[in-house]
Write an enzyme that holds these catalytic residues in place. Structure first.
Site, PDB file in Angstrom:
ATOM      1  CG  HIS A 147     -48.467 -45.985   6.436  1.00  0.00           C
ATOM      2  ND1 HIS A 147     -48.887 -45.383   5.267  1.00  0.00           N
ATOM      3  CD2 HIS A 147     -48.659 -45.068   7.410  1.00  0.00           C
ATOM      4  CE1 HIS A 147     -49.300 -44.159   5.519  1.00  0.00           C
ATOM      5  NE2 HIS A 147     -49.178 -43.941   6.825  1.00  0.00           N
ATOM      6  CD  GLU A 199     -47.718 -47.829   2.710  1.00  0.00           C
ATOM      7  OE1 GLU A 199     -47.801 -46.594   2.849  1.00  0.00           O
ATOM      8  OE2 GLU A 199     -48.562 -48.624   3.160  1.00  0.00           O
ATOM      9  CB  CYS A 254     -52.988 -43.998   6.279  1.00  0.00           C
ATOM     10  SG  CYS A 254     -52.510 -42.633   7.356  1.00  0.00           S
TER      11      CYS A 254
END
Length: 344
Positions: A170, A172, A84
């Protein structure tokens, strides 16, 4: 520095997910630490990281006072993965172009994949979680563009020769269903980090470290009955054997059966030497009539320290046959969240 202790550093650019990124790295059996974006390149180099991950953040790379990325990081010859904001800062520092495209992407977005090591073999169109206003429009020289989206002309890139890669989305979060695979591929395949940070290897590394630190000395452990102190005591006992003495203070505020559980189950499982202090009457007497919660907390803390010191005094006298030996080490188990909250 032992290989298992060299971290993957997660540089926090103000992301709400920085700790989550560190957790995902550990779920890939690699040790990680979170550091602030204010850490200098020299401070990063001093930690000898196996790789660096640049987190997301709420800023625009063009905003006044926005966190900056020192391009000298890429002179360290360390694998780097940008996420990001970290992806945009990375692209800009390496000579790519980050622009206000006028198209913002927030939430679930389709990512179109075009090969690459990190995304190869995965669905050519996959959902990911985006959160950005700016976008990378031109990748740095030497980078292969491996992913695009409606609002991000360059949504993923990689330079395998330099072990550098990044994604606009993202990986994660669970909203990016292939994100953990992509992160693991960066760690294991691009950065070449082995998946050795496992419970067994962690335990053996800690035991060896404790054995080297304590040498022929003695140690005392305040055993509370909780997981943190029990695990710490068990590891130290495996390192130095009966030169560790555990002290358990029964202050009358325990769960039902907890004292018996510690005396029987913990000792049976570890073989540790245990001294139990019965301080129920003392604690309850000091707490009688105290109604203020903060005063209760202070009273319990004070009396626990006194009871522990009295027990330690008796233990060391017994060990020495009448004269106090030097007990050089105090064992304390501390959970990672406590370390984070205390700023450690």
């Amino acid at each position: 520095m032992a290989e298992t202790q060299r971290p993957v550093l997660v540089v926090d650019f103000g992301a709400q997910y920085a700790q989550l990124i560190a957790r995902r790295v550990r779920e890939s059996s690699v040790y990680s630490e979170v550091i602030p974006h204010t850490a200098t390149v020299d401070e990063i180099a001093e930690k000898q990281p196996l790789a660096v991950i640049l987190s997301g953040g709420p800023s625009s790379v063009y905003a006044e006072g926005a966190p900056q990325l020192d391009a000298r990081l890429f002179d360290l010859d360390i694998p780097v993965f940008g996420i990001c904001y970290g992806f945009q800062a990375m692209a800009q520092a390496l000579g790519g172009t980050v622009a206000h495209t006028g198209t913002r992407e927030y939430g679930r977005t389709d990512l179109d994949i075009d090969g690459g090591l990190l995304h190869g073999g995965l669905p050519t169109r996959q959902p990911v979680w985006m959160s950005h206003g700016d976008a990378v429009t031109d990748a740095p020289e030497g980078f292969e563009v491996t992913g695009t989206s409606a609002g991000a002309p360059v949504a993923a890139f990689e330079n395998r020769a330099r072990k550098l890669a990044g994604v606009q989305y993202h990986p994660e979060v669970l909203h990016s269903p292939h994100g953990q695979q992509v992160l693991s591929r960066f760690l294991h395949e691009l950065a070449g980090i082995p998946a050795t940070w496992t419970p067994a290897n962690i335990a053996e590394s800690l035991i060896t470290s404790v054995r080297e630190q304590i040498g022929d000395g003695h140690a005392i452990c305040g055993l509370s009955g909780g997981v943190d102190s029990a695990v710490a005591a068990a590891l130290v006992q495996r390192a130095i054997g009966d030169r560790l003495t555990c002290v358990f203070v029964d202050h009358g505020l325990l769960r039902a059966g907890e004292r018996e559980q510690v005396q029987q189950d913990f000792v049976a499982a570890t073989g540790a030497k245990l001294v139990t202090v019965d301080a129920v009457d003392k604690f309850l007497g000091e707490l009688k009539g105290v109604t203020d919660p903060e005063e209760k907390r202070k009273t319990i803390g004070r009396e626990f320290i006194r009871s522990f010191e009295d027990a330690v005094s008796e233990v060391v006298v017994e060990q020495s046959g009448g004269t106090k030996p030097e007990v050089e080490f105090l064992v304390q188990g501390t959970l990672y969240p406590d370390v984070v909250e205390s700023g450690g």
